[in-house]
Design a protein around this motif. Structure first.
Motif, PDB file in Angstrom:
ATOM      1  N   THR A 151     -16.928  -7.212  19.607  1.00 16.19           N
ATOM      2  CA  THR A 151     -15.673  -7.168  20.378  1.00 16.19           C
ATOM      3  C   THR A 151     -15.042  -8.544  20.511  1.00 16.19           C
ATOM      4  O   THR A 151     -13.821  -8.676  20.435  1.00 16.19           O
ATOM      5  CB  THR A 151     -15.931  -6.632  21.814  1.00 16.19           C
ATOM      6  N   GLY A 152     -15.880  -9.570  20.754  1.00 16.11           N
ATOM      7  CA  GLY A 152     -15.378 -10.934  20.955  1.00 16.11           C
ATOM      8  C   GLY A 152     -14.309 -10.961  22.024  1.00 16.11           C
ATOM      9  O   GLY A 152     -14.541 -10.551  23.169  1.00 16.11           O
ATOM     10  N   SER A 153     -13.112 -11.386  21.659  1.00 18.92           N
ATOM     11  CA  SER A 153     -12.000 -11.482  22.611  1.00 18.92           C
ATOM     12  C   SER A 153     -11.383 -10.116  22.928  1.00 18.92           C
ATOM     13  O   SER A 153     -10.676  -9.961  23.912  1.00 18.92           O
ATOM     14  CB  SER A 153     -10.908 -12.363  22.012  1.00 18.92           C
ATOM     15  N   GLY A 154     -11.590  -9.153  22.021  1.00 19.25           N
ATOM     16  CA  GLY A 154     -10.954  -7.838  22.170  1.00 19.25           C
ATOM     17  C   GLY A 154      -9.676  -7.709  21.338  1.00 19.25           C
ATOM     18  O   GLY A 154      -9.051  -6.652  21.318  1.00 19.25           O
ATOM     19  N   TYR A 155      -9.294  -8.787  20.638  1.00 14.88           N
ATOM     20  CA  TYR A 155      -8.019  -8.772  19.886  1.00 14.88           C
ATOM     21  C   TYR A 155      -8.011  -7.719  18.773  1.00 14.88           C
ATOM     22  O   TYR A 155      -7.089  -6.909  18.668  1.00 14.88           O
ATOM     23  CB  TYR A 155      -7.731 -10.164  19.324  1.00 14.88           C
ATOM     24  N   ARG A 175     -13.457  -6.290  28.277  1.00 13.80           N
ATOM     25  CA  ARG A 175     -13.176  -5.011  28.946  1.00 13.80           C
ATOM     26  C   ARG A 175     -12.093  -5.208  30.015  1.00 13.80           C
ATOM     27  O   ARG A 175     -11.132  -4.448  30.108  1.00 13.80           O
ATOM     28  CB  ARG A 175     -14.469  -4.487  29.577  1.00 13.80           C
ATOM     29  N   GLN A 176     -12.246  -6.281  30.815  1.00 17.17           N
ATOM     30  CA  GLN A 176     -11.261  -6.548  31.881  1.00 17.17           C
ATOM     31  C   GLN A 176      -9.891  -6.875  31.298  1.00 17.17           C
ATOM     32  O   GLN A 176      -8.860  -6.413  31.778  1.00 17.17           O
ATOM     33  CB  GLN A 176     -11.746  -7.719  32.751  1.00 17.17           C
ATOM     34  N   ARG A 177      -9.895  -7.678  30.231  1.00 11.77           N
ATOM     35  CA  ARG A 177      -8.636  -8.083  29.587  1.00 11.77           C
ATOM     36  C   ARG A 177      -7.900  -6.867  29.021  1.00 11.77           C
ATOM     37  O   ARG A 177      -6.701  -6.695  29.228  1.00 11.77           O
ATOM     38  CB  ARG A 177      -8.972  -9.070  28.472  1.00 11.77           C
ATOM     39  N   LEU A 178      -8.635  -6.005  28.325  1.00 12.92           N
ATOM     40  CA  LEU A 178      -8.018  -4.830  27.695  1.00 12.92           C
ATOM     41  C   LEU A 178      -7.484  -3.872  28.765  1.00 12.92           C
ATOM     42  O   LEU A 178      -6.441  -3.240  28.586  1.00 12.92           O
ATOM     43  CB  LEU A 178      -9.024  -4.133  26.775  1.00 12.92           C
ATOM     44  N   LYS A 179      -8.191  -3.813  29.904  1.00 11.63           N
ATOM     45  CA  LYS A 179      -7.749  -2.948  31.002  1.00 11.63           C
ATOM     46  C   LYS A 179      -6.454  -3.506  31.602  1.00 11.63           C
ATOM     47  O   LYS A 179      -5.475  -2.780  31.790  1.00 11.63           O
ATOM     48  CB  LYS A 179      -8.852  -2.867  32.058  1.00 11.63           C
ATOM     49  N   THR A 207     -12.829   1.461  24.470  1.00 15.57           N
ATOM     50  CA  THR A 207     -13.998   1.433  25.343  1.00 15.57           C
ATOM     51  C   THR A 207     -14.959   0.375  24.830  1.00 15.57           C
ATOM     52  O   THR A 207     -15.349   0.419  23.655  1.00 15.57           O
ATOM     53  CB  THR A 207     -14.712   2.813  25.343  1.00 15.57           C
ATOM     54  N   VAL A 208     -15.290  -0.586  25.689  1.00 15.34           N
ATOM     55  CA  VAL A 208     -16.176  -1.692  25.296  1.00 15.34           C
ATOM     56  C   VAL A 208     -17.533  -1.500  25.949  1.00 15.34           C
ATOM     57  O   VAL A 208     -17.625  -1.179  27.136  1.00 15.34           O
ATOM     58  CB  VAL A 208     -15.575  -3.051  25.750  1.00 15.34           C
ATOM     59  N   ARG A 209     -18.579  -1.696  25.170  1.00 14.83           N
ATOM     60  CA  ARG A 209     -19.931  -1.606  25.712  1.00 14.83           C
ATOM     61  C   ARG A 209     -20.732  -2.828  25.302  1.00 14.83           C
ATOM     62  O   ARG A 209     -20.547  -3.328  24.189  1.00 14.83           O
ATOM     63  CB  ARG A 209     -20.602  -0.333  25.191  1.00 14.83           C
ATOM     64  N   HIS A 210     -21.598  -3.299  26.208  1.00 17.37           N
ATOM     65  CA  HIS A 210     -22.508  -4.382  25.864  1.00 17.37           C
ATOM     66  C   HIS A 210     -23.689  -3.783  25.115  1.00 17.37           C
ATOM     67  O   HIS A 210     -24.374  -2.900  25.630  1.00 17.37           O
ATOM     68  CB  HIS A 210     -22.982  -5.081  27.163  1.00 17.37           C
ATOM     69  N   GLY A 211     -23.926  -4.232  23.879  1.00 15.25           N
ATOM     70  CA  GLY A 211     -25.047  -3.684  23.125  1.00 15.25           C
ATOM     71  C   GLY A 211     -25.113  -4.277  21.731  1.00 15.25           C
ATOM     72  O   GLY A 211     -24.223  -5.037  21.328  1.00 15.25           O
TER      73      GLY A 211
END
Ligand code: SAH
Length: 223
Positions: free
Chosen positions: A92-96, A122-126, A134-138
């Motif tokens: 995911t990195g930055s989510g860009y 996750r917070q940024r995308l929200k 949907t972002v998950r740590h894994g």
């Protein structure tokens, strides 16, 4: 300072320069339209925002990078997405990249191995209302079994081998876009396509440079 239009021009120029590698003069216009819609500066730490519209990678937190816009555009193009698709991203990195994909498909699932980056993205995308991500740590080596099979999988970190689970989690006809190679050494961008009979067709696009795909210890024993 560069702006969004100069970044789009730079992407276009680099696509033309690499036409012999990618087999076309221009990327899908839907992909370019998606890049146009995502404010890249929102995905960079304050200190590096001045680099947001340069056609280059840039540092994000935890020693990671946001990929070069040309590479994001190219990999997105290579995924060959449809509006009804469900896509898995590893890294995911930055989510860009996830935000760009979210403009093109129905749902994006994205896995990030560094927990603070996953939380931040996750917070940024929200905040930016990318509600179909949907972002998950894994650890991406294991994919996201609960949501599989996927219409496409994109890996934004380089692995020395292709994690077999990611191929298993592709739907028939789906593509996996992944840089393969050793850390800080020669890596190649590959596109794999899973045929209806399960056969895998592989295409090598070009040499690239990505941060390493980490984790995966258990998977090396499993395979
Ligand atoms: N797609 C990102 C680029 C991130 S760089 C963007 O648009 O900003 C690659 C990311 O992959 C890093 O954040 C790194 O922590 C993550 N990563 C590395 N190995 C991983 C693994 N096994 N599973 C999930 N994420 C991984």
């Amino acid at each position: 300072m560069n702006n969004l239009q100069s970044m789009l021009n730079d992407i276009e120029k680099e696509v033309r320069l690499t036409r012999h590698l990618i087999g076309k003069d221009a990327l899908n216009h839907r992909v370019i339209a998606a890049i146009k819609q995502v404010p890249r500066h929102e995905f960079l730490p304050d200190d590096y925002r001045f680099l947001a519209y340069d056609n280059g990678p840039a540092p994000i937190d935890c020693g990671q990078t946001i990929s070069q816009p040309y590479i994001v555009a190219l990999m997105t193009d290579l995924l060959n997405t449809q509006a009804t698709d469900t896509i898995l991203e590893i890294g995911t990195g930055s989510g860009y990249q996830a935000a760009v994909l979210s403009r093109l498909v129905k749902q994006v699932y994205s896995l990030e191995i560094i927990e603070p980056l996953a939380t931040q993205a996750r917070q940024r995308l929200k905040k930016l209302a990318y509600n179909n991500v949907t972002v998950r740590h894994g650890d991406g080596h294991f994919g996201w079994p609960e949501q599989a099979p996927f219409d496409g999988v994109i890996v934004t970190a380089a692995a020395p081998f292709i994690p077999p689970t990611l191929i298993e989690q592709l739907r028939a006809g789906a593509r996996l876009v992944i840089p393969v190679g050793l850390p800080y050494s020669y890596q190649e961008l590959l596109v794999l396509e899973k045929k209806a009979d399960g056969e895998i067709k592989t295409q090598t696009i070009m040499g690239v440079s990505f941060v390493p795909l980490t984790g995966g210890k258990a998977s090396t024993h499993k395979t």
